[in-house]
Design a protein around this motif. Structure first.
Motif, short mmCIF file in Angstrom:
data_model
loop_
_atom_site.label_atom_id
_atom_site.label_comp_id
_atom_site.label_asym_id
_atom_site.label_seq_id
_atom_site.Cartn_x
_atom_site.Cartn_y
_atom_site.Cartn_z
N GLY A 1 -2.72 99.07 144.48
CA GLY A 1 -2.13 99.06 143.16
C GLY A 1 -2.32 100.31 142.33
N ALA A 2 -3.09 101.27 142.84
CA ALA A 2 -3.37 102.48 142.06
C ALA A 2 -2.20 103.46 142.15
N ALA A 3 -2.09 104.27 141.11
CA ALA A 3 -1.07 105.32 141.07
C ALA A 3 -1.70 106.55 140.43
N PRO A 4 -1.17 107.73 140.69
CA PRO A 4 -1.73 108.95 140.07
C PRO A 4 -1.69 108.85 138.55
N ALA B 1 5.52 106.27 141.07
CA ALA B 1 5.44 105.11 141.96
C ALA B 1 6.15 105.41 143.26
N GLU B 2 5.69 104.77 144.33
CA GLU B 2 6.34 104.88 145.64
C GLU B 2 6.50 103.48 146.22
N GLU B 3 7.68 103.19 146.71
CA GLU B 3 8.02 101.92 147.34
C GLU B 3 8.01 100.75 146.35
N VAL B 4 6.86 100.52 145.68
CA VAL B 4 6.76 99.42 144.73
C VAL B 4 6.35 99.95 143.36
N HIS B 5 7.10 99.58 142.34
CA HIS B 5 6.74 99.93 140.97
C HIS B 5 6.00 98.74 140.38
N ARG B 6 4.67 98.88 140.21
CA ARG B 6 3.85 97.80 139.68
C ARG B 6 3.69 98.01 138.18
N TRP C 1 -2.91 88.61 139.22
CA TRP C 1 -1.72 87.82 139.51
C TRP C 1 -0.53 88.77 139.65
N ALA C 2 0.40 88.44 140.52
CA ALA C 2 1.57 89.31 140.68
C ALA C 2 2.82 88.47 140.91
N LEU C 3 3.92 88.98 140.42
CA LEU C 3 5.22 88.39 140.63
C LEU C 3 6.14 89.48 141.17
N GLU C 4 6.63 89.30 142.38
CA GLU C 4 7.57 90.26 142.96
C GLU C 4 8.97 89.85 142.59
N ILE D 1 5.29 92.64 138.99
CA ILE D 1 4.71 92.49 137.66
C ILE D 1 3.28 91.98 137.84
N ASP D 2 2.32 92.75 137.38
CA ASP D 2 0.90 92.41 137.53
C ASP D 2 0.33 91.87 136.22
N PHE D 3 -0.58 90.92 136.36
CA PHE D 3 -1.25 90.32 135.21
C PHE D 3 -2.70 90.13 135.60
N HIS D 4 -3.63 90.72 134.86
CA HIS D 4 -5.04 90.79 135.26
C HIS D 4 -5.92 90.13 134.20
#
Length: 320
Positions: free
Chosen positions: A196-199, A76-81, A316-319, A124-127
């Motif tokens: 929101g994508a990460a390697p 992750a970079e900057e934001v850990h989702r 949905w996301a909660l920072e 925190i993501d919720f899909h």
């Protein structure tokens, strides 16, 4: 309120109970997802789902009444989702179980974040599908806000599928063990500007992509004249969905083009090639999910290929 429910973390022994729960949820929520034990086991052994620290399930005897689990990002970079998932059996809803699970998931997300990326921001993501009753009210009450919308798109298959036109100098090749790493590297590079994508590390790729639902005969790589891989399309198919609906669906799980090769017909060529291959192999439908605000203009490309929107999902996301 909860009666005699037993609460504990999930384990890899809960595959059958998980499948039974998800299939019960499908009868009411109707999102088109059906599960055998093999598929739920794949999710339970996800290398980035820390079940001991970040999962919780409620049991009524042998029946799983509800669950939650949190998956962290290894990179992750900057934001850990982190990704929070869960659900409640229709027979046990409106008892506060969902609230308890969401709140437990929020705390578990903080625990995983502190372990893996403590210096970054946490989201925190919720899909979930937009139409699920009561879901929006629940997550909004805990501070989540809609940050992105995704569409499930579908296209019937048949004799009307045109032949693919491959851009000059390029060539298509099917997936094979020898080019699997090319597929993964193109996915990672092409998704760098996707929200929101990460390697995907190798172990994550094997768990989420080249598992028992992967369809190598309908998965393709496009190389340029120098032999460099520039685009991919990865197909998956869920037998349980076919059994439930009678429709053999080729789900285009990953479609990616390197940024420097976009707007050159790469994605359109891969789509046409995969649609023809799926038709020839007896699939009745193709489907995919797309970010409505995709930076690559993907919704337009898919609509041009004959796909139409069928269901909308909310991220949905909660920072924190």
């Amino acid at each position: 309120m909860f009666g005699d429910l037993t609460w504990r973390p999930l384990t890899d022994k809960d595959a059958k109970a998980s499948a039974d729960l998800l299939n019960a949820i499908e009868t009411v929520d109707k999102i088109g997802e059906n599960y055998p034990e093999e598929d739920t086991l794949t999710e339970l052994v996800d290398p980035y789902a820390d079940l001991d620290r970040a999962s919780l399930a409620a049991f009524d005897g042998d029946v799983m009444a509800g669950y939650m689990k949190v998956r962290f990002k290894p990179l992750a970079e900057e934001v850990h989702r982190v990704f929070l998932d869960g659900g409640v059996h229709p027979a046990y809803r409106r008892r506060g179980i969902g609230t308890t699970l969401v709140e437990a998931g929020m705390e578990a997300a903080k625990t995983l974040h502190a372990l893996h990326h403590p210096t970054l921001k946490l989201a925190i993501d919720f899909h979930k599908a937009e139409h699920i009753a009561g879901l929006a009210e629940l997550v909004r009450s805990r501070g989540f806000r809609p940050v992105r919308y995704f569409q499930r798109m579908e296209r019937p298959l048949g004799d009307a599928i045109p032949s693919a036109v491959i851009p000059a100098g390029m060539r298509v090749e099917p997936w094979a063990s020898r080019n699997d790493e090319d597929f993964r590297s193109v996915r990672n590079a092409s998704y760098e500007d996707h929200w929101g994508a990460a390697p995907m590390p190798v172990d994550h790729w094997k768990n989420k992509i080249t598992n028992q639902t992967f369809q190598p005969d309908v998965s393709f790589l496009l190389r340029d004249a120098a032999g460099i891989p520039v685009g991919i399309l990865v197909t998956m198919c869920w037998e349980a969905d076919t059994e439930a609906t009678g429709v053999l669906d080729a789900h285009f799980m990953v479609i990616g083009t390197l940024r420097e090769h976009r707007k050159r017909g790469v994605a359109s060529a891969l789509l046409a090639h995969a649609l023809r291959a799926a038709t020839d192999q007896g699939y009745a439908r193709a489907s995919l999910s797309v970010d409505s605000a995709s930076p690559s203009g993907a919704p337009r490309i898919f609509a041009k290929a004959g796909f139409t929107a069928k269901m909308r999902y909310v991220r949905w996301a909660l920072e924190v």
